[in-house]
Write a protein that holds these residues in place. Sequence first.
Motif, PDB file in Angstrom:
ATOM      1  N   HIS A  93      14.137   4.447   4.007  1.00  0.00           N
ATOM      2  CA  HIS A  93      12.977   3.657   4.420  1.00  0.00           C
ATOM      3  C   HIS A  93      12.701   3.731   5.915  1.00  0.00           C
ATOM      4  O   HIS A  93      11.600   3.367   6.349  1.00  0.00           O
TER       5      HIS A  93
ATOM      6  N   SER B 184       8.584   2.978   9.276  1.00  0.00           N
ATOM      7  CA  SER B 184       8.258   3.227   7.871  1.00  0.00           C
ATOM      8  C   SER B 184       7.444   4.491   7.631  1.00  0.00           C
ATOM      9  O   SER B 184       7.198   4.842   6.467  1.00  0.00           O
TER      10      SER B 184
ATOM     11  N   ASP C 236      11.124  -2.056   1.001  1.00  0.00           N
ATOM     12  CA  ASP C 236      12.107  -1.205   1.666  1.00  0.00           C
ATOM     13  C   ASP C 236      13.260  -0.875   0.724  1.00  0.00           C
ATOM     14  O   ASP C 236      13.823   0.227   0.773  1.00  0.00           O
TER      15      ASP C 236
END
Length: 333
Positions: A219, A60, A152
């Motif tokens: 993401h 991430s 996400d």
Amino acid sequence: MIPEVTRSLLETAIDGGGLPGAALGVVDARGAAQTLVLGLAQRDPDARALTADHLFDLASLTKPLFTARELLRAVAAGSVDLDDDLGTFLPELAWMQDTPLRTRSLRQLLTHTAGLPAWAPLYTWGDAATIRARVLQEPWTMRDPGEVVYSDLGYILLGRVLERVHGRPLRDFPLDAGLTFAPEAARSVATERCAWRERMLRGEVHDENAGALGGVSGHAGLFGTLGGVLRQAELILRGGWLPAAAQDAALRPAAPGRTLTFVQAQAGWSGGSLASPLAVGHTGFTGTGLWVDHARGLAWVLLTNRVHPTRHSGFDIQGLRRAVGNTLLAPRD
């Protein structure tokens, strides 16, 4: 710059089996930097020493270091506005539905306040083309905007926006040195023996949804070396990560506990409790993280492969992150 107590924390985590390896980098406001690389790039199927040249799956960290940064670059170039509706760029979005998603703004998606769910098992939906089409047509259950729900899904949609604005897939965007969407397996740190793909992942994105989308998404999908990620931290700390006005906007509070790009220091924050109130940072599921404290004149990066060979080890990565941050920020005689 890296105190002995910090090294000891990391060595204990590795020797105790919690982490195969760890790479730490610290840089100050003058640009002076120090790095520390310990342990293994992988244990399974054979042991391989970790080096400074190894690529980590940043997970991430893709969100701030690529997707949010590219959107703010587009804002600075006049290609988009943060208050543009998502439907402006994705006109086919939910085209047979009456949904508020079309009218949610890029700003809301960046700050995780658009009301989207956190996650869905997109990788079980079919091939990449099917997922890309369905994610735009899925009747998502939407919350009212404003509440921070880390999503996400929002960043997957932002990745699609970037592709529309620039007319090319994400994997073709230029990246700074030390960052890549096409990691060499031989230079990559191993992550997990994936139950879905039924193999040890090395040089292949760990996130299942990003994997099903071809390896790169808004993401997840970015890989980087310690030097490459530390350079991003230095640019954020010392300027030059974005055009000046855009960088200032990127680091200002924009939603509860968040800027447009990062998580702000707060109770339980991953960077530790000794950080200044406006310090920022972000983490990745694989065990990665980046933190910047302008008031203290310090930025640091901790990259680990805490999911190797399994995410179910029970190791307290958040506790280690906070402890490392506190040892770096603690006053010294």
